[in-house]
Design an enzyme around this catalytic site. Structure first.
Site, PDB file in Angstrom:
ATOM      1  N   HIS A   6      -7.570   4.292   2.212  1.00 42.69           N
ATOM      2  CA  HIS A   6      -6.974   4.141   0.877  1.00 42.69           C
ATOM      3  C   HIS A   6      -7.101   5.398   0.015  1.00 42.69           C
ATOM      4  CE1 HIS A   6      -6.074  -0.091   1.485  1.00 42.69           C
ATOM      5  NE2 HIS A   6      -7.181  -0.087   2.220  1.00 42.69           N
ATOM      6  N   GLU A   8     -16.251   3.046   3.691  1.00 42.27           N
ATOM      7  CA  GLU A   8     -14.917   3.461   3.248  1.00 42.27           C
ATOM      8  C   GLU A   8     -15.132   4.466   2.120  1.00 42.27           C
ATOM      9  OE1 GLU A   8     -12.353   0.068   2.315  1.00 42.27           O
ATOM     10  OE2 GLU A   8     -13.369  -1.103   3.839  1.00 42.27           O
ATOM     11  N   LYS A  19      -0.547   3.731   4.712  1.00 43.84           N
ATOM     12  CA  LYS A  19      -0.668   3.354   3.296  1.00 43.84           C
ATOM     13  C   LYS A  19       0.062   4.392   2.438  1.00 43.84           C
ATOM     14  CE  LYS A  19      -4.455   0.353   4.367  1.00 43.84           C
ATOM     15  NZ  LYS A  19      -4.029   0.100   5.732  1.00 43.84           N
ATOM     16  N   SER A  54     -11.090  -1.002  -0.139  1.00 48.84           N
ATOM     17  CA  SER A  54      -9.761  -1.621  -0.182  1.00 48.84           C
ATOM     18  C   SER A  54      -9.656  -2.790  -1.155  1.00 48.84           C
ATOM     19  CB  SER A  54      -9.355  -2.078   1.213  1.00 48.84           C
ATOM     20  OG  SER A  54     -10.230  -3.066   1.681  1.00 48.84           O
ATOM     21  N   ASP A  98     -14.069   5.987   6.367  1.00 47.27           N
ATOM     22  CA  ASP A  98     -12.708   5.469   6.516  1.00 47.27           C
ATOM     23  C   ASP A  98     -11.952   5.826   5.231  1.00 47.27           C
ATOM     24  OD1 ASP A  98     -10.454   3.791   6.292  1.00 47.27           O
ATOM     25  OD2 ASP A  98     -11.371   2.200   7.481  1.00 47.27           O
ATOM     26  N   ASN A 141       0.824  -1.213   0.000  1.00 48.12           N
ATOM     27  CA  ASN A 141       0.000   0.000   0.000  1.00 48.12           C
ATOM     28  C   ASN A 141       0.858   1.263   0.000  1.00 48.12           C
ATOM     29  OD1 ASN A 141      -2.411  -1.531   0.253  1.00 48.12           O
ATOM     30  ND2 ASN A 141      -1.982  -1.772   2.437  1.00 48.12           N
ATOM     31  N   HIS A 184     -14.244  -2.758   5.713  1.00 45.68           N
ATOM     32  CA  HIS A 184     -13.071  -3.481   6.224  1.00 45.68           C
ATOM     33  C   HIS A 184     -13.352  -4.208   7.546  1.00 45.68           C
ATOM     34  CE1 HIS A 184      -8.909  -3.662   7.978  1.00 45.68           C
ATOM     35  NE2 HIS A 184      -8.676  -4.068   6.756  1.00 45.68           N
TER      36      HIS A 184
HETATM   37  N1  PMP Z   1      -9.362   0.491   7.233  1.00 47.48           N
HETATM   38  C1  PMP Z   1      -9.183   0.017   5.985  1.00 47.48           C
HETATM   39  C2  PMP Z   1     -10.178   0.353   4.938  1.00 47.48           C
HETATM   40  C3  PMP Z   1      -8.050  -0.776   5.695  1.00 47.48           C
HETATM   41  O1  PMP Z   1      -7.878  -1.254   4.453  1.00 47.48           O
HETATM   42  C4  PMP Z   1      -7.121  -1.041   6.721  1.00 47.48           C
HETATM   43  C5  PMP Z   1      -5.847  -1.849   6.475  1.00 47.48           C
HETATM   44  N2  PMP Z   1      -5.828  -2.709   5.451  1.00 47.48           N
HETATM   45  C6  PMP Z   1      -7.370  -0.545   7.996  1.00 47.48           C
HETATM   46  C7  PMP Z   1      -8.489   0.221   8.219  1.00 47.48           C
HETATM   47  C8  PMP Z   1      -6.428  -0.848   9.120  1.00 47.48           C
HETATM   48  O2  PMP Z   1      -5.344   0.007   9.074  1.00 47.48           O
HETATM   49  P1  PMP Z   1      -3.940  -0.405   9.722  1.00 47.48           P
HETATM   50  O3  PMP Z   1      -3.243  -1.267   8.741  1.00 47.48           O
HETATM   51  O4  PMP Z   1      -3.264   0.905   9.958  1.00 47.48           O
HETATM   52  O5  PMP Z   1      -4.258  -1.117  10.985  1.00 47.48           O
END
Ligand code: PMP
Length: 386
Positions: A210, A178, A241, A182, A207, A48, A134
């Site tokens: 990304h 989101e 990311k 993701s 969220d 990422n 997520h």
């Molecule tokens: N939210 C989303 C949409 C994610 O894709 C991710 C990680 N893949 C997270 C939260 C978690 O973030 P972190 O890797 O910093 O724990």
């Protein structure tokens, strides 16, 4: 063998039979978009590090200076002696970046979603959650004990009918999505979600894990690009990311942040992030503001890759730097990923339960470090394999 170990062994065997056994790949070295795994060099399409900032010399220097000044660890939680001035400085900068009143740093995106959701909601409340949200969002809702009502992915008609039926049964209601998904790389219909949140007396949380660093004039995310920061109650996102560093943030109004400082257990009961990580995050935001060419190149190259995949007659999704190539069948996806790996492309198959059944895919995570030449060579390989 103890009974518990017999059960664990059975469970692992079952996973293996279904092709679902997960493995770790020790990375020896990373240089730009290249990684070395088991002494073989690969071009990495699964990280990422969208803007290639994890190796940015200015960020590395900022981290080194902070280590020299503060040492390696914060050595206490924020509410004890782990709240350095630099943590506060980052929070002020993030609030400005996201155009919200206040910000709070969490130790990871996972911990942020767990902490925010479990602090905000309880069993009298409900959450309308996009079906593709997520795992950290789902786990946060489960921990809160609020009722989870999942709406079809990006389907505001479905959400509206669920709100109509369910909203009045609960005290507080939250809509959560989101902004860039993701696994599908597509974006949420935020303006319609805001309309619904107003109409049905909900709050809305997004969220931006990304999207942060990639979209908007300053690179702050989709909320900035759509000019709706006043209308979203809570914006969370990560530094892990596009910023190439680590940790997460939550931005909102003053009252909400004060409430989270007092109640979010993943914030309260964990040692705060080391000052060097905070210094890196701060520098990364500065670079995102100043080096717009990174996100522009990334998005242009992602579009180029996607258009060419479509020209090959392949099924692709997304409107971002995350490009899922939908294969469908689990075994076929695993085989194509293995062939690509033999050619030196680190692309991993994403399968159920991470994505819905029959939607197994290769997820290409494009980064600034993937040159046009790399993309053209990858397309040549895909032409032969898919
Ligand atoms: N939210 C989303 C949409 C994610 O894709 C991710 C990680 N893949 C997270 C939260 C978690 O973030 P972190 O890797 O910093 O724990």
């Amino acid at each position: 063998m103890q009974k518990v170990y017999i059960l664990l062994t059975e469970s692992l065997k079952n996973r293996e039979k279904q092709g679902l056994l997960r493995k770790l790949y020790p990375i020896k070295e990373r240089r730009g978009c290249k990684i070395i795994v088991n002494n073989k060099e690969y071009i990495d399409f699964s990280s990422n590090d969208y803007l290639g900032l994890s190796n940015h010399p200015q960020i590395i220097n900022a981290a080194k200076e902070a280590v020299n000044r503060y040492g390696t660890g914060a050595c206490a939680s924020r509410l004890l002696s782990g709240s350095f001035e630099i943590h506060h400085k980052l929070e002020e900068e993030v609030a400005r970046f996201k155009q919200k009143e206040k910000a709070l740093i969490f130790n990871s995106g996972y911990q942020a979603n767990l902490g925010i959701l479990s602090a905000l909601l309880s069993r009298d409340d409900c959450v309308f959650s996009d079906r593709l949200n997520h795992a950290s969002i789902i786990d946060g809702i489960i921990l809160s004990q609020a009722k989870i009502i999942r709406f079809k992915h990006n389907d505001t008609d479905n959400l509206k009918s669920l709100l109509e039926k369910q909203r009045k049964k609960y005290k507080k209601a939250l809509i959560i999505t989101e902004t860039i998904f993701s696994m599908d790389g597509d974006r949420a219909p935020l303006k319609e979600l805001i309309e619904l949140k107003k109409r049905y007396d909900c709050i809305i949380m997004v969220d931006e894990a990304h999207a942060t660093g990639i979209f908007g004039e300053n690179g702050s995310g989709i909320v900035e690009q759509e000019g709706i920061s006043d209308e979203i109650d809570i914006i969370m996102g990560t530094f892990s990311k596009a910023l190439g560093c680590f940790g997460a943030y939550c931005t909102s109004d003053k009252k909400m942040i004060e409430y989270l400082i007092n109640t979010a257990r993943s914030f309260i009961y964990s040692t705060s992030l080391p000052p060097a990580v905070i210094a890196s995050n701060l520098k990364a935001i500065e670079i995102i503001r100043n080096e717009k060419f990174r996100r522009e190149t990334l998005l242009k190259n992602s579009e180029f890759f996607k258009d060419n995949l479509k020209d090959l007659g392949l099924k692709v999704r997304g409107s971002s730097q995350i490009i899922p190539l939908i294969i469908g069948d689990n075994n076929k996806t695993i085989k194509i990923a293995a062939r690509l790996q033999r050619q030196g492309y680190f692309v991993l198959p994403i399968r159920y339960p991470t994505v819905p059944k029959n939607e197994s895919r290769l997820r290409f995570s494009m980064t600034f470090n993937h040159s046009k030449e790399v993309i053209i060579n990858l397309l040549d390989s895909l032409r032969k394999f898919v």
